[in-house]
Design a protein around this motif. Structure first.
Motif, short mmCIF file in Angstrom:
data_model
loop_
_atom_site.label_atom_id
_atom_site.label_comp_id
_atom_site.label_asym_id
_atom_site.label_seq_id
_atom_site.Cartn_x
_atom_site.Cartn_y
_atom_site.Cartn_z
N ARG A 202 90.89 67.24 21.78
CA ARG A 202 89.66 66.45 21.75
C ARG A 202 89.66 65.49 22.95
O ARG A 202 90.70 65.00 23.39
N HIS A 203 88.46 65.20 23.47
CA HIS A 203 88.28 64.19 24.52
C HIS A 203 89.21 64.45 25.71
O HIS A 203 89.89 63.55 26.20
N LEU A 204 89.21 65.70 26.18
CA LEU A 204 90.11 66.08 27.26
C LEU A 204 89.48 65.82 28.63
O LEU A 204 88.27 65.96 28.79
N PRO A 205 90.30 65.47 29.62
CA PRO A 205 89.77 65.38 30.98
C PRO A 205 89.16 66.70 31.43
O PRO A 205 89.65 67.78 31.05
N ALA A 206 88.11 66.63 32.20
CA ALA A 206 87.47 67.85 32.70
C ALA A 206 88.48 68.72 33.43
O ALA A 206 89.33 68.22 34.18
N GLY A 207 88.40 70.02 33.18
CA GLY A 207 89.27 70.96 33.86
C GLY A 207 90.58 71.24 33.16
O GLY A 207 91.36 72.07 33.63
N THR A 208 90.85 70.58 32.03
CA THR A 208 92.10 70.81 31.30
C THR A 208 92.13 72.24 30.76
O THR A 208 91.15 72.72 30.17
N ILE A 209 93.23 72.92 30.94
CA ILE A 209 93.41 74.29 30.45
C ILE A 209 94.75 74.38 29.74
O ILE A 209 95.61 73.50 29.88
#
Length: 306
Positions: A202-209
């Motif tokens: 949840r609420h992850l920085p953009a681009g997290t994979i």
């Protein structure tokens, strides 16, 4: 080749801190790590910063599940002003040690080389507060460490720890039921599967994979030229804690008869641990090859745990 459990040093700060709070009724640190969900996956936060822990996972995200599986409860206090937090800490210490964190490790100036924030989270057990000094057990290898209150408060504010709420502490640790280590491992399996399936981020920085995609992306980054910051993060922290927590998870799974899943996690631990030497000596092609071998194991583990 047989799985051999690891015993030794390593960056297990929150598990070691929990173990100190649990005392002689607590489980091993391996079981604490397993119950918190940390071994089940890999993530590349913002597409750049690698951790051998689940997509969207932080230590804070796994603590309540861990306590429930282990049969313990605690009270949490977060936020407020520095003055309020220090007063709350002093009051809580009247009843015994206090679990504190995350803190910014770079402000813990009793640790050699620490002169300011480095973006590293850490957890400690505070034992006393008097005459402008904090007394603590720091599981980074510093029992009965002392630190000026101002430095401690700067660390506890945790401004450079992305998931932190300032001035978080846990008190009132209480065992509400007796749980064997094997039962705790079984109880933690549903959460482990959810983390591995990347269902809980949840609420992850953009681009997290996560998982295979993260391993493949990191392999490409390392192969193209691993910069100093990434290399230091991997060799001083991510590889060390990743290999240990995954090896511990393999041990835990073996204890409850989950042989297929244990074998997958043993293989993961060997691949992660094998990254240390090529990354230290600069053999980035070898490190990238290991990461590509690691990538499909996350799907294999999810199948084995289903």
């Amino acid at each position: 080749m047989n799985h051999v459990p690891y015993i030794g040093s390593g960056p297990y700060c929150y598990a070691n801190s929990f173990a100190m709070m649990f005392g002689d009724r607590g489980p091993s640190t391996a079981v604490i790590e397993f119950a918190a969900g940390g071994p089940f996956g890999m993530q590349l936060v913002g597409g750049m910063l690698p951790f051998f822990d689940p997509y969207g996972w932080t230590p804070e995200a796994g603590f309540d599940d861990a306590l429930a599986a282990l049969g313990w409860t605690s009270a949490v206090r977060r936020g407020g002003t520095a003055e309020q937090a220090l007063a709350a800490l002093g009051a809580a210490l009247a009843d015994g040690p206090v679990w504190v964190g995350p803190v910014e490790m770079g402000h813990l100036r009793h640790q050699p080389g620490m002169t300011g924030p480095i973006g590293a989270d850490h957890y400690v057990v505070v034992l006393g507060l008097a005459d402008g000094w904090v007394l603590m057990h720091d599981p980074q290898g510093h029992p009965y460490a002392t630190l000026p209150v101002d430095d401690f408060m700067a660390a506890w504010r945790a401004e450079s720890v992305d998931y932190a709420t300032p001035f978080t502490l846990r008190t009132s640790f209480r065992q509400i039921r007796t749980v064997t280590e094997e039962a705790a491992i079984e109880a933690a399996l549903p959460a482990a599967r959810r983390w591995l399936a990347m269902e809980q981020g949840r609420h992850l920085p953009a681009g997290t994979i996560g998982n295979a995609e993260a391993a493949e992306r990191l392999a490409g980054t390392v192969e193209a030229g691993c910069d100093r910051g990434l290399r230091d993060h991997l060799v001083h922290f991510a590889v060390r804690v990743g290999a240990r927590r995954v090896a511990d998870a393999a041990t835990c799974l073996g204890r409850i008869g989950r042989g297929e899943a244990a074998a997958v996690m043993d293989r993961q631990a060997r691949l992660i641990g094998a990254l240390q030497h090529p990354l230290v000596v600069g053999d980035d092609a070898a490190a990238a090859a290991l990461l590509r071998r690691l990538a499909p194991s996350y799907g294999e583990l999810l199948t084995a745990l289903a």
